[in-house]
Design an enzyme around this catalytic site. Structure first.
Site, PDB file in Angstrom:
ATOM      1  N   GLU A   8      12.576   2.996  13.848  1.00 39.08           N
ATOM      2  CA  GLU A   8      11.560   3.912  13.321  1.00 39.08           C
ATOM      3  C   GLU A   8      10.393   3.894  14.291  1.00 39.08           C
ATOM      4  O   GLU A   8      10.398   3.138  15.273  1.00 39.08           O
ATOM      5  CB  GLU A   8      11.110   3.481  11.915  1.00 39.08           C
ATOM      6  CG  GLU A   8      10.482   2.094  11.872  1.00 39.08           C
ATOM      7  CD  GLU A   8      10.032   1.665  10.472  1.00 39.08           C
ATOM      8  OE1 GLU A   8       9.840   2.521   9.606  1.00 39.08           O
ATOM      9  OE2 GLU A   8       9.859   0.450  10.282  1.00 39.08           O
ATOM     10  N   ARG A  27      -7.778 -21.325  -1.030  1.00 39.98           N
ATOM     11  CA  ARG A  27      -6.746 -20.762  -0.154  1.00 39.98           C
ATOM     12  C   ARG A  27      -5.499 -21.647  -0.188  1.00 39.98           C
ATOM     13  O   ARG A  27      -5.506 -22.762   0.334  1.00 39.98           O
ATOM     14  CB  ARG A  27      -7.257 -20.656   1.288  1.00 39.98           C
ATOM     15  CG  ARG A  27      -6.249 -19.975   2.204  1.00 39.98           C
ATOM     16  CD  ARG A  27      -6.609 -20.123   3.663  1.00 39.98           C
ATOM     17  NE  ARG A  27      -5.590 -19.514   4.518  1.00 39.98           N
ATOM     18  CZ  ARG A  27      -4.440 -20.101   4.849  1.00 39.98           C
ATOM     19  NH1 ARG A  27      -4.138 -21.305   4.395  1.00 39.98           N
ATOM     20  NH2 ARG A  27      -3.569 -19.484   5.631  1.00 39.98           N
ATOM     21  N   LEU A  40      11.139   1.402   7.087  1.00 38.46           N
ATOM     22  CA  LEU A  40      10.551   1.861   5.828  1.00 38.46           C
ATOM     23  C   LEU A  40      11.249   3.152   5.423  1.00 38.46           C
ATOM     24  O   LEU A  40      11.433   4.047   6.257  1.00 38.46           O
ATOM     25  CB  LEU A  40       9.050   2.126   6.024  1.00 38.46           C
ATOM     26  CG  LEU A  40       8.349   2.583   4.754  1.00 38.46           C
ATOM     27  CD1 LEU A  40       8.141   1.416   3.795  1.00 38.46           C
ATOM     28  CD2 LEU A  40       7.012   3.229   5.066  1.00 38.46           C
ATOM     29  N   LYS A  84       6.410  -1.944   2.063  1.00 40.31           N
ATOM     30  CA  LYS A  84       5.211  -1.363   2.692  1.00 40.31           C
ATOM     31  C   LYS A  84       4.044  -2.319   2.466  1.00 40.31           C
ATOM     32  O   LYS A  84       3.170  -2.092   1.625  1.00 40.31           O
ATOM     33  CB  LYS A  84       4.954   0.034   2.101  1.00 40.31           C
ATOM     34  CG  LYS A  84       4.124   0.940   3.005  1.00 40.31           C
ATOM     35  CD  LYS A  84       4.206   2.362   2.514  1.00 40.31           C
ATOM     36  CE  LYS A  84       3.188   3.281   3.150  1.00 40.31           C
ATOM     37  NZ  LYS A  84       3.251   3.428   4.581  1.00 40.31           N
ATOM     38  N   HIS A 110      -1.053 -21.248  -0.081  1.00 35.11           N
ATOM     39  CA  HIS A 110       0.059 -20.307   0.090  1.00 35.11           C
ATOM     40  C   HIS A 110       0.747 -19.980  -1.236  1.00 35.11           C
ATOM     41  O   HIS A 110       1.202 -18.870  -1.456  1.00 35.11           O
ATOM     42  CB  HIS A 110       1.093 -20.872   1.072  1.00 35.11           C
ATOM     43  CG  HIS A 110       0.698 -20.672   2.502  1.00 35.11           C
ATOM     44  ND1 HIS A 110      -0.343 -21.334   3.081  1.00 35.11           N
ATOM     45  CD2 HIS A 110       1.203 -19.862   3.469  1.00 35.11           C
ATOM     46  CE1 HIS A 110      -0.474 -20.952   4.343  1.00 35.11           C
ATOM     47  NE2 HIS A 110       0.451 -20.055   4.602  1.00 35.11           N
ATOM     48  N   TYR A 149       0.827  -1.205   0.000  1.00 34.45           N
ATOM     49  CA  TYR A 149       0.000   0.000   0.000  1.00 34.45           C
ATOM     50  C   TYR A 149       0.861   1.254   0.000  1.00 34.45           C
ATOM     51  O   TYR A 149       2.088   1.186   0.177  1.00 34.45           O
ATOM     52  CB  TYR A 149      -0.967  -0.008   1.194  1.00 34.45           C
ATOM     53  CG  TYR A 149      -0.345   0.313   2.531  1.00 34.45           C
ATOM     54  CD1 TYR A 149       0.445  -0.609   3.201  1.00 34.45           C
ATOM     55  CD2 TYR A 149      -0.548   1.556   3.128  1.00 34.45           C
ATOM     56  CE1 TYR A 149       1.006  -0.307   4.426  1.00 34.45           C
ATOM     57  CE2 TYR A 149       0.007   1.872   4.364  1.00 34.45           C
ATOM     58  CZ  TYR A 149       0.784   0.933   5.003  1.00 34.45           C
ATOM     59  OH  TYR A 149       1.346   1.231   6.224  1.00 34.45           O
ATOM     60  N   ARG A 188       8.112   4.038  -4.779  1.00 35.16           N
ATOM     61  CA  ARG A 188       8.199   3.148  -3.612  1.00 35.16           C
ATOM     62  C   ARG A 188       7.172   2.027  -3.717  1.00 35.16           C
ATOM     63  O   ARG A 188       7.439   0.883  -3.351  1.00 35.16           O
ATOM     64  CB  ARG A 188       8.000   3.937  -2.310  1.00 35.16           C
ATOM     65  CG  ARG A 188       8.212   3.058  -1.084  1.00 35.16           C
ATOM     66  CD  ARG A 188       8.180   3.840   0.212  1.00 35.16           C
ATOM     67  NE  ARG A 188       6.877   4.408   0.475  1.00 35.16           N
ATOM     68  CZ  ARG A 188       6.596   5.204   1.506  1.00 35.16           C
ATOM     69  NH1 ARG A 188       7.551   5.530   2.347  1.00 35.16           N
ATOM     70  NH2 ARG A 188       5.392   5.682   1.685  1.00 35.16           N
TER      71      ARG A 188
HETATM   72  N1  PMP Z   1       7.702   3.926   8.936  1.00 35.01           N
HETATM   73  C1  PMP Z   1       6.513   3.310   9.112  1.00 35.01           C
HETATM   74  C2  PMP Z   1       6.489   2.000   9.841  1.00 35.01           C
HETATM   75  C3  PMP Z   1       5.327   3.886   8.625  1.00 35.01           C
HETATM   76  O1  PMP Z   1       4.149   3.258   8.792  1.00 35.01           O
HETATM   77  C4  PMP Z   1       5.384   5.145   7.994  1.00 35.01           C
HETATM   78  C5  PMP Z   1       4.138   5.804   7.492  1.00 35.01           C
HETATM   79  N2  PMP Z   1       3.525   5.059   6.491  1.00 35.01           N
HETATM   80  C6  PMP Z   1       6.631   5.756   7.835  1.00 35.01           C
HETATM   81  C7  PMP Z   1       7.777   5.120   8.317  1.00 35.01           C
HETATM   82  C8  PMP Z   1       6.750   7.110   7.179  1.00 35.01           C
HETATM   83  O2  PMP Z   1       6.695   7.012   5.777  1.00 35.01           O
HETATM   84  P1  PMP Z   1       6.196   8.239   4.887  1.00 35.01           P
HETATM   85  O3  PMP Z   1       6.989   9.424   5.293  1.00 35.01           O
HETATM   86  O4  PMP Z   1       6.476   7.807   3.497  1.00 35.01           O
HETATM   87  O5  PMP Z   1       4.740   8.409   5.186  1.00 35.01           O
END
Ligand code: PMP
Length: 289
Positions: free
Chosen positions: A181, A102, A205, A149, A104, A34, A53
């Site tokens: 993060e 279903r 991320l 993501k 895998h 997403y 991304r």
């Molecule tokens: N890390 C995580 C785990 C997130 O969920 C997000 C927000 N989606 C971010 C970092 C920040 O990413 P962005 O600046 O692209 O929204």
């Protein structure tokens, strides 16, 4: 209230009429990816970076990009336009599609499910945002591909809820003693005038807002470093910030119940907030509709 307009597999329709099969692999396995894109003044902020991304997340789960950039642009702009003039945030989800059973294993012939919707977004003033948030350290329970993501968000949901249940606004994920993060954001630590954030690895991320903040630091000659930050380092921070597309750059005023710096949004945050705000304004004025 009129329902919001969504896009689902080639059709624009009211959100409450958008339906997917229970055999969709996104539902069964979290087998999808997403994106979230902020929209200011009808302009999609850093849309290309988000679609780039999205395509690397798709590659990470071995899916071929289902749409070209111009096709995405048309769909996203249409959803935004149909949902009104106010600032919004766009949600895009692509799953591997509907399986016949279903299993895998990837199905042989499967058509990706593509879903887009947008929600209203409030742009906070500097004063509102300067109230800051309180964060706590949370032990990492995620898998090893955190640079993708993916919609498989359960670990993040549980960690975020853990922070909320303890009375905090966000959790900072600690993996083997190092802060990676936030559960829904990236983070920055400021010490002696230097902005620091962990380097890009599969343990975080690569935030579009993170990159934007680093490029603003570079352009404005503010010293910055991408470096590992231990949980203990966090306690010595003069300032802490979190960043995300929906929140921009937000000051952290309290860590684990202790004030960060003097417990107020710091001077470097004020400077960066102003630079980021100017970037948003400049961007939304420079992109033609
Ligand atoms: N890390 C995580 C785990 C997130 O969920 C997000 C927000 N989606 C971010 C970092 C920040 O990413 P962005 O600046 O692209 O929204």
């Amino acid at each position: 209230m009129t329902p919001r307009t969504a896009y689902l597999n080639g059709q624009f329709l009211p959100l409450d009429e958008a339906k997917i099969s229970p055999l969709d692999r996104g539902f069964l396995f979290g087998d999808g990816v997403y994106e979230v894109i902020p929209v200011y003044n009808n302009c999609l902020f850093h849309c290309e970076a988000h679609i780039t991304r999205l395509n690397s997340s798709l590659a990470g789960i071995r899916m071929i990009p289902p749409l070209s950039y111009p096709e995405w642009e048309t769909i996203l702009e249409t959803v935004v336009e149909k949902n009104g003039k106010e600032d919004q945030w766009l949600y895009i989800q692509v799953t591997r599609g509907i399986d016949s059973i279903r299993d895998h294993q990837f199905p042989k012939h499967v058509v990706p499910t593509i879903f887009v919707v947008s929600y209203p977004k409030t742009r906070l003033t500097k004063e509102e945002q300067s109230q800051g948030i309180c964060v706590t350290a949370i032990t990492d329970i995620r898998w090893k591909y955190c640079h993708i993501k993916t919609t498989a968000r359960l670990a993040y949901v549980l960690m975020y809820q853990e922070a909320k249940d303890a009375g905090f606004d966000e959790g900072i994920i600690i993996n083997n003693g190092y802060a990676q993060e936030g559960t829904t954001s990236n983070f920055f630590m400021i010490r002696h005038g230097v902005i620091m954030t962990p380097p890009k690895t599969p343990l975080l991320l690569s935030g579009i807002t993170r990159d934007c903040i680093l490029s603003l630091a570079e352009k404005n000659k503010i010293p910055y470093r991408e470096t590992k930050i231990s949980e203990r380092d966090l306690q010595k921070a003069d300032e802490l910030w979190i960043t995300s597309s929906t929140r921009g750059v937000y000051p952290v005023i309290n860590l684990n119940g202790h004030a960060v710096g003097n417990g107020k949004a710091g001077p470097l945050w004020e400077r960066m907030w102003t630079l980021y705000d100017a970037e948003v304004t400049h961007f939304s004025l420079s992109v033609s509709h």
